[in-house]
Design an enzyme around this catalytic site. Structure first.
Site, PDB file in Angstrom:
ATOM      1  N   ASP A  89       0.959  -0.048  -8.837  1.00 20.08           N
ATOM      2  CA  ASP A  89       0.205   0.054  -7.597  1.00 20.08           C
ATOM      3  C   ASP A  89      -0.967   1.009  -7.818  1.00 20.08           C
ATOM      4  OD1 ASP A  89       1.334   2.563  -7.575  1.00 20.08           O
ATOM      5  OD2 ASP A  89       2.652   2.180  -5.891  1.00 20.08           O
ATOM      6  N   ASP A 264       8.421  -6.292  -4.253  1.00 22.60           N
ATOM      7  CA  ASP A 264       8.960  -5.052  -4.818  1.00 22.60           C
ATOM      8  C   ASP A 264       9.490  -4.208  -3.677  1.00 22.60           C
ATOM      9  OD1 ASP A 264       7.308  -2.233  -4.436  1.00 22.60           O
ATOM     10  OD2 ASP A 264       6.093  -3.996  -3.980  1.00 22.60           O
TER      11      ASP A 264
END
EC number: 2.4.2.29
Length: 374
Positions: A89, A264
């Site tokens: 991320d 996720d």
């Protein structure tokens, strides 16, 4: 990265992501390795659960141990000894979670390092540079995760800044000559018109995949489903779709029904450490006294190491004694449960029997099937 779409069942998609480091069958769930480790697990153990790709956290790895330490080893794959693909991320969500500790400006975000209090600055360009050094197979653009609740005006200005940051992320990614994949992140809160602008803007810039961000941040499930149903058909069919930070098993099922390919979440690992274990018919709270003399396996349908070898009574004992092994065995099980769910969804899509799978799934956990809007 290459995405192949094999077949569909309704809006659900069965395909795969192809990387130099390996193939990821989709729909896929990515365990979260925040600090370069899935808590309590070796990379080999994570792989044995069926995971083919992990998520790493740019923000935390940048602050500790830092880019230079990882570069001494090569990249994040070499540092943590996970040789499959890694998605990182951008650090945006963590920065915006700091609240009063950060100041958002057009150039980026100024904030206090939560570890030592130092002043730190993170921008789209810096995020791309960090993720380049990490060797991320999928790089995420730097964006602002619009909070919930947010009124239309705030969500609009936030989304528009995220679009400008997406362009800057794209430019710096290209300047670095990064040969890996770059994903855009669709924002706009719970407002369909703002999501429309975000999707169009990102598609015009051009990315290798598209994530739906700003969901699972406190909004009602109906809003999440509505936004997914509205947004997913606008994403190019030949690009993967990623729902960030989601979620419970039923959230994965509902995301797949609406066309999501990747997920996720920390839930399976965090809940495991708290003794909340996912099984075929719901959740087992292993800390409860009713399990202290139960010799049965945690889940008779599960093939994980934990269920093959240990009883509920033993897991209860480890949990009550706060033994590290208990958290490890629980984590092995929860991660395998998620991977078994994803495998079941993939098979159901292949066979054109997804809605039968969905009905059976909800029947086992005793909940009604959420409606799919046309």
């Amino acid at each position: 990265m290459k995405y192949e779409l094999d077949t569909t069942d309704g809006r659900a998609r069965r395909g795969r992501l192809i990387f130099e480091r390996g193939v990821v069958e989709t729909p896929a769930f990515m365990p979260v390795g925040t600090y370069g480790t899935v808590k309590g697990m070796t990379p080999e153990e994570v792989k044995e659960t069926g995971a083919q790709i992990l998520l790493g956290n740019t923000f935390h790895l940048w602050l500790r141990p830092g880019q230079e330490i990882m570069k001494l080893h090569g990249d994040l794959h070499d540092f943590m000894q996970w040789h499959g693909p890694i998605l990182t991320d951008s650090g945006g969500f963590q920065v915006f979670s700091l609240g009063a500790m950060r100041k958002i400006k057009e150039e980026g975000v100024h904030f206090r390092n939560p570890i030592n209090g130092d002043k730190v600055f993170l921008s789209p360009e810096k995020s791309m540079e960090i993720q380049y050094d990490l060797g991320s197979d999928i790089v995420m653009i730097f964006d602002e995760c619009t909070p919930y609740p947010a009124d239309w005006d705030y969500a609009k200005s936030s989304m528009e800044m995220s679009l400008r940051w997406a362009q800057r992320s794209r430019q710096r990614f290209d300047e670095l000559n990064n040969k890996n994949a770059l994903f855009g992140i669709i924002q706009g809160g719970v407002y369909e018109d703002l999501r429309d602008v975000s999707v169009k803007g990102l598609v015009d810039i051009g990315f290798d995949g598209y994530a739906v961000g700003g969901l699972a941040v406190g909004e009602p499930k109906e809003d999440m489903h509505r936004i997914l149903e509205h947004v997913c058909p606008q994403i190019p069919e030949d690009k993967p779709r990623y729902l960030m930070g989601v979620g419970k098993p039923e959230d994965l099922v509902e995301g797949v029904r609406r066309g999501i390919d990747m997920f996720d979440c920390v839930m399976p690992t965090r809940n495991a450490r708290n003794g909340h274990l996912f099984v075929t018919d719901g959740v087992v709270k292993i800390r409860n006294a009713k399990h202290k003399d139960d010799t049965s396996p945690l889940d008779k349908d599960c093939d994980c190491y934990t269920c093959r070898n240990y009883s509920r009574a033993y897991l209860h004992h480890l949990d009550r004694c706060n033994e590290i092994l208990g958290a490890r065995l629980n984590t092995i099980h929860n991660l395998r449960h998620y991977q078994r769910l994803m495998a079941g969804l993939r098979e159901a899509i292949e066979q054109g029997k997804l809605e039968l799978f969905v009905a059976d799934f909800y029947g086992r956990i005793g909940k009604p099937v959420p409606p799919l809007n046309a």
